[in-house]
Design an enzyme around this catalytic site. Structure first.
Site, PDB file in Angstrom:
ATOM      1  N   SER A  98       4.537  -0.895   0.023  1.00  0.00           N
ATOM      2  CA  SER A  98       4.156  -1.264  -1.239  1.00  0.00           C
ATOM      3  C   SER A  98       4.914  -0.216  -2.331  1.00  0.00           C
ATOM      4  O   SER A  98       6.164  -0.094  -1.882  1.00  0.00           O
ATOM      5  CB  SER A  98       2.911  -1.514  -1.672  1.00  0.00           C
ATOM      6  OG  SER A  98       2.658  -2.121  -3.083  1.00  0.00           O
ATOM      7  N   HIS A 231      -0.965  -9.414   0.705  1.00  0.00           N
ATOM      8  CA  HIS A 231      -0.321  -8.062   0.569  1.00  0.00           C
ATOM      9  C   HIS A 231      -0.599  -7.054   1.630  1.00  0.00           C
ATOM     10  O   HIS A 231       0.447  -5.887   1.773  1.00  0.00           O
ATOM     11  CB  HIS A 231      -0.916  -7.378  -0.575  1.00  0.00           C
ATOM     12  CG  HIS A 231      -0.024  -6.035  -1.474  1.00  0.00           C
ATOM     13  ND1 HIS A 231       1.561  -6.453  -1.323  1.00  0.00           N
ATOM     14  CD2 HIS A 231      -0.183  -4.977  -1.676  1.00  0.00           C
ATOM     15  CE1 HIS A 231       1.884  -5.359  -1.704  1.00  0.00           C
ATOM     16  NE2 HIS A 231       1.082  -4.303  -2.011  1.00  0.00           N
TER      17      HIS A 231
END
Length: 253
Positions: A98, A231
């Site tokens: 991320s 995610h």
């Protein structure tokens, strides 16, 4: 010779959980927004002894909780690259998840400019640098902001019920989001190292087409790997460890 400056940089930015005396490569792991070095403890354990893992500890959390958060992603990359250049005994690869993938990209730029080309950059759960955009998540009210964290899998319901933990966690993750969302890619030379883009097939923060765009940021080989999940797909994907190990061993002979 170890100088006070060397010790300071190692202690502040880098954590080594498992020594790997026979390792041929060192993997430097950069956490997500709100994350800390300990997130990569399991990966470090699984990769030893083939690879030695260094996990980056950002300021403002865990043993650096008294230090101010970094407000500029490029400045953080400067400091991390400076620390890594002191570890010149092994080839280095970078794994960022991320926000950590974007920081890893900027660290790789700085390492290459200094003459140290990384073995590879593993960019996980992140749009390519030229595709990063400010979605205003860091400006949401607390309730909406935390709901977004829960939906991504970055915060648990247990955390939301603990006011003291929440008091410590919220400013850190909001600050990291502010830094990540206000990052602006600056044109410059592409990387020359291989880049591996990784994402979950249900990750709304790192859509497959935007992860594939990492290919635009290197003149070296590019590979796209898609795993089941959202995610934080890598939390439950031992195949990620196998992929990283295989690529590192192949690239370092």
């Amino acid at each position: 010779m170890t100088t006070d400056r060397t010790v300071d940089l190692e202690d502040r930015w880098l954590r080594r959980f498992h020594r790997a005396e026979q390792a041929r490569v060192r993997l430097v792991c950069l956490p997500h927004a709100g994350g800390s070095a300990s997130y990569f403890f399991p990966l470090s354990h699984r990769l030893a002894p083939e690879a030695e893992v260094l996990a980056v500890q950002y300021p403002g959390r865990q043993d650096r909780h008294t230090e101010p958060l970094f407000g500029d992603l490029g400045e953080a990359a400067d400091r991390i690259a400076e620390a890594l250049l002191l570890w010149g005994d092994l080839p280095v690869a970078l794994f960022g998840h991320s926000m950590g993938a974007t920081i890893g990209f900027e660290v790789a730029r700085r390492l290459e400019a200094a003459g140290t080309v990384p073995v590879a950059l593993f960019a996980s759960g992140r749009r390519a640098p030229s595709r990063v955009r400010d979605e205003g998540i860091h400006r949401l009210a607390d309730r909406e902001f935390l709901a977004e964290m829960v939906s991504l899998g970055g915060a648990s319901e247990v955390l939301l019920k603990d006011p003291e933990m929440l008091r410590l966690y919220l400013p850190v993750v909001r600050g990291d989001y502010r830094t990540a969302e206000t990052y602006r890619y600056q044109e410059g030379p592409a990387l020359t190292c291989p880049v591996v883009g990784l994402t979950g097939d249900r990750d709304k923060q790192a859509e497959i087409e935007n992860v594939a765009a990492w290919a635009e940021h290197t003149t070296g080989p590019f590979e796209l790997e898609v795993f089941p999940g959202g995610h934080f797909y890598l939390n439950d994907a031992p195949a990620v460890t196998d992929l990283v190990r295989d690529r590192l061993l192949a690239l370092t002979g």
